[in-house]
Motif scaffolding. Structure first.
Motif, PDB file in Angstrom:
ATOM      1  N   ALA A 187      12.947 -36.652 -73.818  1.00  0.00           N
ATOM      2  CA  ALA A 187      12.291 -36.545 -75.323  1.00  0.00           C
ATOM      3  C   ALA A 187      11.270 -35.827 -74.724  1.00  0.00           C
ATOM      4  O   ALA A 187      11.342 -34.764 -75.289  1.00  0.00           O
ATOM      5  CB  ALA A 187      11.249 -38.448 -74.968  1.00  0.00           C
ATOM      6  N   ALA A 188      10.163 -36.244 -73.906  1.00  0.00           N
ATOM      7  CA  ALA A 188       9.774 -35.235 -73.834  1.00  0.00           C
ATOM      8  C   ALA A 188      10.318 -33.570 -73.627  1.00  0.00           C
ATOM      9  O   ALA A 188      10.081 -32.461 -73.488  1.00  0.00           O
ATOM     10  CB  ALA A 188       8.104 -35.249 -73.534  1.00  0.00           C
ATOM     11  N   GLY A 189      10.927 -33.641 -72.239  1.00  0.00           N
ATOM     12  CA  GLY A 189      11.309 -32.315 -71.680  1.00  0.00           C
ATOM     13  C   GLY A 189      12.320 -31.699 -72.208  1.00  0.00           C
ATOM     14  O   GLY A 189      12.138 -31.029 -72.558  1.00  0.00           O
ATOM     15  N   CYS A 190      13.460 -32.935 -73.205  1.00  0.00           N
ATOM     16  CA  CYS A 190      14.206 -32.339 -74.446  1.00  0.00           C
ATOM     17  C   CYS A 190      13.080 -31.886 -75.359  1.00  0.00           C
ATOM     18  O   CYS A 190      13.378 -29.535 -75.524  1.00  0.00           O
ATOM     19  CB  CYS A 190      15.136 -32.710 -75.041  1.00  0.00           C
ATOM     20  N   LEU A 191      11.614 -31.487 -75.974  1.00  0.00           N
ATOM     21  CA  LEU A 191      11.618 -30.781 -76.622  1.00  0.00           C
ATOM     22  C   LEU A 191      10.727 -29.895 -75.837  1.00  0.00           C
ATOM     23  O   LEU A 191      10.633 -28.715 -76.893  1.00  0.00           O
ATOM     24  CB  LEU A 191      10.160 -32.014 -77.268  1.00  0.00           C
ATOM     25  N   VAL A 246      14.187 -29.736 -84.432  1.00  0.00           N
ATOM     26  CA  VAL A 246      14.433 -29.872 -82.988  1.00  0.00           C
ATOM     27  C   VAL A 246      15.643 -30.986 -82.883  1.00  0.00           C
ATOM     28  O   VAL A 246      15.554 -32.589 -84.010  1.00  0.00           O
ATOM     29  CB  VAL A 246      12.938 -31.023 -82.037  1.00  0.00           C
ATOM     30  N   ASN A 247      16.677 -31.415 -82.223  1.00  0.00           N
ATOM     31  CA  ASN A 247      17.275 -32.256 -81.620  1.00  0.00           C
ATOM     32  C   ASN A 247      17.389 -32.928 -80.482  1.00  0.00           C
ATOM     33  O   ASN A 247      17.338 -31.955 -78.983  1.00  0.00           O
ATOM     34  CB  ASN A 247      18.536 -32.012 -82.161  1.00  0.00           C
ATOM     35  N   CYS A 248      16.415 -33.943 -80.106  1.00  0.00           N
ATOM     36  CA  CYS A 248      16.695 -34.848 -78.909  1.00  0.00           C
ATOM     37  C   CYS A 248      17.167 -36.103 -79.220  1.00  0.00           C
ATOM     38  O   CYS A 248      16.955 -36.846 -80.292  1.00  0.00           O
ATOM     39  CB  CYS A 248      14.908 -34.787 -78.539  1.00  0.00           C
ATOM     40  N   ASP A 249      16.646 -36.850 -77.796  1.00  0.00           N
ATOM     41  CA  ASP A 249      16.977 -38.284 -77.949  1.00  0.00           C
ATOM     42  C   ASP A 249      14.905 -39.041 -77.471  1.00  0.00           C
ATOM     43  O   ASP A 249      15.220 -39.054 -76.602  1.00  0.00           O
ATOM     44  CB  ASP A 249      17.761 -38.710 -76.563  1.00  0.00           C
ATOM     45  N   PHE A 250      15.382 -39.628 -79.040  1.00  0.00           N
ATOM     46  CA  PHE A 250      13.790 -39.973 -78.996  1.00  0.00           C
ATOM     47  C   PHE A 250      14.096 -41.578 -78.542  1.00  0.00           C
ATOM     48  O   PHE A 250      12.960 -42.418 -79.710  1.00  0.00           O
ATOM     49  CB  PHE A 250      12.876 -39.840 -80.409  1.00  0.00           C
ATOM     50  N   HIS A 269      11.296 -34.498 -84.729  1.00  0.00           N
ATOM     51  CA  HIS A 269      11.494 -35.760 -85.849  1.00  0.00           C
ATOM     52  C   HIS A 269      11.098 -37.199 -84.882  1.00  0.00           C
ATOM     53  O   HIS A 269      10.343 -37.699 -84.126  1.00  0.00           O
ATOM     54  CB  HIS A 269      13.522 -35.867 -85.553  1.00  0.00           C
ATOM     55  N   GLY A 270      11.394 -38.300 -85.366  1.00  0.00           N
ATOM     56  CA  GLY A 270      11.444 -39.975 -84.934  1.00  0.00           C
ATOM     57  C   GLY A 270      11.992 -39.844 -83.560  1.00  0.00           C
ATOM     58  O   GLY A 270      13.026 -39.765 -83.671  1.00  0.00           O
ATOM     59  N   THR A 271      11.786 -42.073 -83.952  1.00  0.00           N
ATOM     60  CA  THR A 271      12.625 -42.153 -83.457  1.00  0.00           C
ATOM     61  C   THR A 271      13.909 -42.657 -83.576  1.00  0.00           C
ATOM     62  O   THR A 271      14.306 -41.851 -84.686  1.00  0.00           O
ATOM     63  CB  THR A 271      12.176 -43.864 -83.242  1.00  0.00           C
ATOM     64  N   GLY A 272      14.940 -42.440 -82.538  1.00  0.00           N
ATOM     65  CA  GLY A 272      16.026 -41.437 -82.450  1.00  0.00           C
ATOM     66  C   GLY A 272      16.715 -40.991 -81.757  1.00  0.00           C
ATOM     67  O   GLY A 272      16.336 -39.867 -80.979  1.00  0.00           O
ATOM     68  N   SER A 273      18.235 -40.584 -81.791  1.00  0.00           N
ATOM     69  CA  SER A 273      19.179 -39.844 -81.055  1.00  0.00           C
ATOM     70  C   SER A 273      19.761 -39.003 -81.898  1.00  0.00           C
ATOM     71  O   SER A 273      20.344 -39.411 -82.880  1.00  0.00           O
ATOM     72  CB  SER A 273      19.967 -40.755 -80.071  1.00  0.00           C
ATOM     73  N   GLN A 274      19.353 -38.377 -81.987  1.00  0.00           N
ATOM     74  CA  GLN A 274      19.743 -37.049 -83.121  1.00  0.00           C
ATOM     75  C   GLN A 274      20.169 -35.981 -82.342  1.00  0.00           C
ATOM     76  O   GLN A 274      19.919 -34.917 -81.670  1.00  0.00           O
ATOM     77  CB  GLN A 274      18.412 -36.527 -83.968  1.00  0.00           C
ATOM     78  N   THR A 275      21.170 -35.296 -83.076  1.00  0.00           N
ATOM     79  CA  THR A 275      22.382 -34.165 -82.868  1.00  0.00           C
ATOM     80  C   THR A 275      22.357 -32.866 -83.676  1.00  0.00           C
ATOM     81  O   THR A 275      23.230 -31.566 -83.874  1.00  0.00           O
ATOM     82  CB  THR A 275      24.002 -34.379 -82.212  1.00  0.00           C
ATOM     83  N   ASP A 276      21.831 -33.963 -84.980  1.00  0.00           N
ATOM     84  CA  ASP A 276      21.537 -32.676 -86.304  1.00  0.00           C
ATOM     85  C   ASP A 276      20.469 -33.415 -87.323  1.00  0.00           C
ATOM     86  O   ASP A 276      20.700 -33.894 -88.345  1.00  0.00           O
ATOM     87  CB  ASP A 276      23.389 -33.484 -87.337  1.00  0.00           C
TER      88      ASP A 276
END
Length: 285
Positions: A75-79, A62-66, A28-35
């Protein structure tokens, strides 16, 4: 004897190719995603892309805090963590990454900085290609406007994230520095280690009389028509064509494969105008 050896080599190569396990990761793009499945991509897009896989289980959303800077552990670490687990758990040999917007920058950080994190090289070695939907590779004037204090419609909150580190990062001048010093794939820089292919949105249609305006949500189309006033005429309402084309190569401009329909920035993450089928066919290939 030589002919027999050649035939055996060909059979072995075919067997190896057939044994390769293909997987797809949606970033995903910008944003913090959980779903992100429901909130960012939505089912029609995800399941449409999944149709391109022989094993439909080999798809990761993928669900990360972008909202963070691209190199941040969130971000990159979560990905990197989610991609590594996916590759290992599903035994993925050939990974196709499909990114949207700022997700392309986070992915490009991993590809450009293999020594930053011990997990990066193994990930890079599995990636066959990155299909970057509307990537903000050279930033966007909208990020500059947000940081300067301009206010946009609430309907675009998903898009802008307001004054987050990810928005600061996507300011045009900031991305120019990152591209010159830390990221690969732009003009004058070494090439990325894997194909990075951009899908470029060229316009926004928001007229209530046009069916194109309703795919992905009419209010989003109207909002993107508004923000297009800050951009060049060739843009998807968030990313100018020059920015989307700045890294890697251009796979296609929207109208070239959508039957003439444009893809605004919201529609390029949705099952609009056959995009999900275009991506599924690319996965099969």
């Amino acid at each position: 004897m030589r002919r027999t050896t050649t035939i055996l080599s060909m059979l072995l190569a075919c067997a190896t190719a057939q044994a390769a396990t293909t997987g797809v990761a949606l970033v995903h793009g910008t944003g913090s995603q959980t779903d992100a499945y429901n909130d960012y991509w939505q089912a029609a897009m995800v399941e449409g892309v999944r149709n391109g896989l022989t094993d439909r289980s080999n798809l990761l959303v993928v669900n990360c805090d972008f909202n963070q800077y691209m190199w941040d552990s969130r971000a990159a670490g979560c990905l990197a963590g989610q991609l590594t687990s996916f590759i290992q758990n599903r035994q993925i040999d050939r990974l196709i990454v499909i990114t949207h917007s700022n997700g392309g920058n986070v992915m490009r950080w991993i590809l450009s900085n293999p020594t930053w994190d011990a997990r990066y090289p193994a990930i890079i070695s599995r990636i066959a290609k990155v299909d970057a939907l509307a990537p903000s590779s050279a930033g966007t004037p909208l990020a500059d406007a947000v940081i300067a204090g301009n206010v946009f419609e609430s309907a675009l909150g998903w898009l802008l994230g307001y004054k987050t580190d990810a928005v600061r990062q996507q300011q045009v001048g900031w991305m120019a520095v990152y591209n010159q010093q830390y990221l690969l794939g732009t003009s004058g820089r070494p090439a990325l280690p894997v194909p990075f292919r951009a899908v470029v949105g060229t316009d926004v249609v928001s007229g209530f009389w046009s069916s194109q305006a309703y795919c992905g949500g009419y209010s989003q189309s109207v909002g993107l028509e508004l923000t297009q006033n800050w951009l060049n005429s060739c843009s998807d309402g968030f990313i100018e064509c020059s920015s989307a084309s700045a890294a890697g190569t251009v796979w296609f401009r929207d109208t070239q494969q959508t039957g003439g329909s444009v893809l605004n920035h919201n529609q390029s993450r949705r099952a609009c105008f056959g995009l999900e089928s275009i991506l599924a066919n690319d996965v099969r290939g």
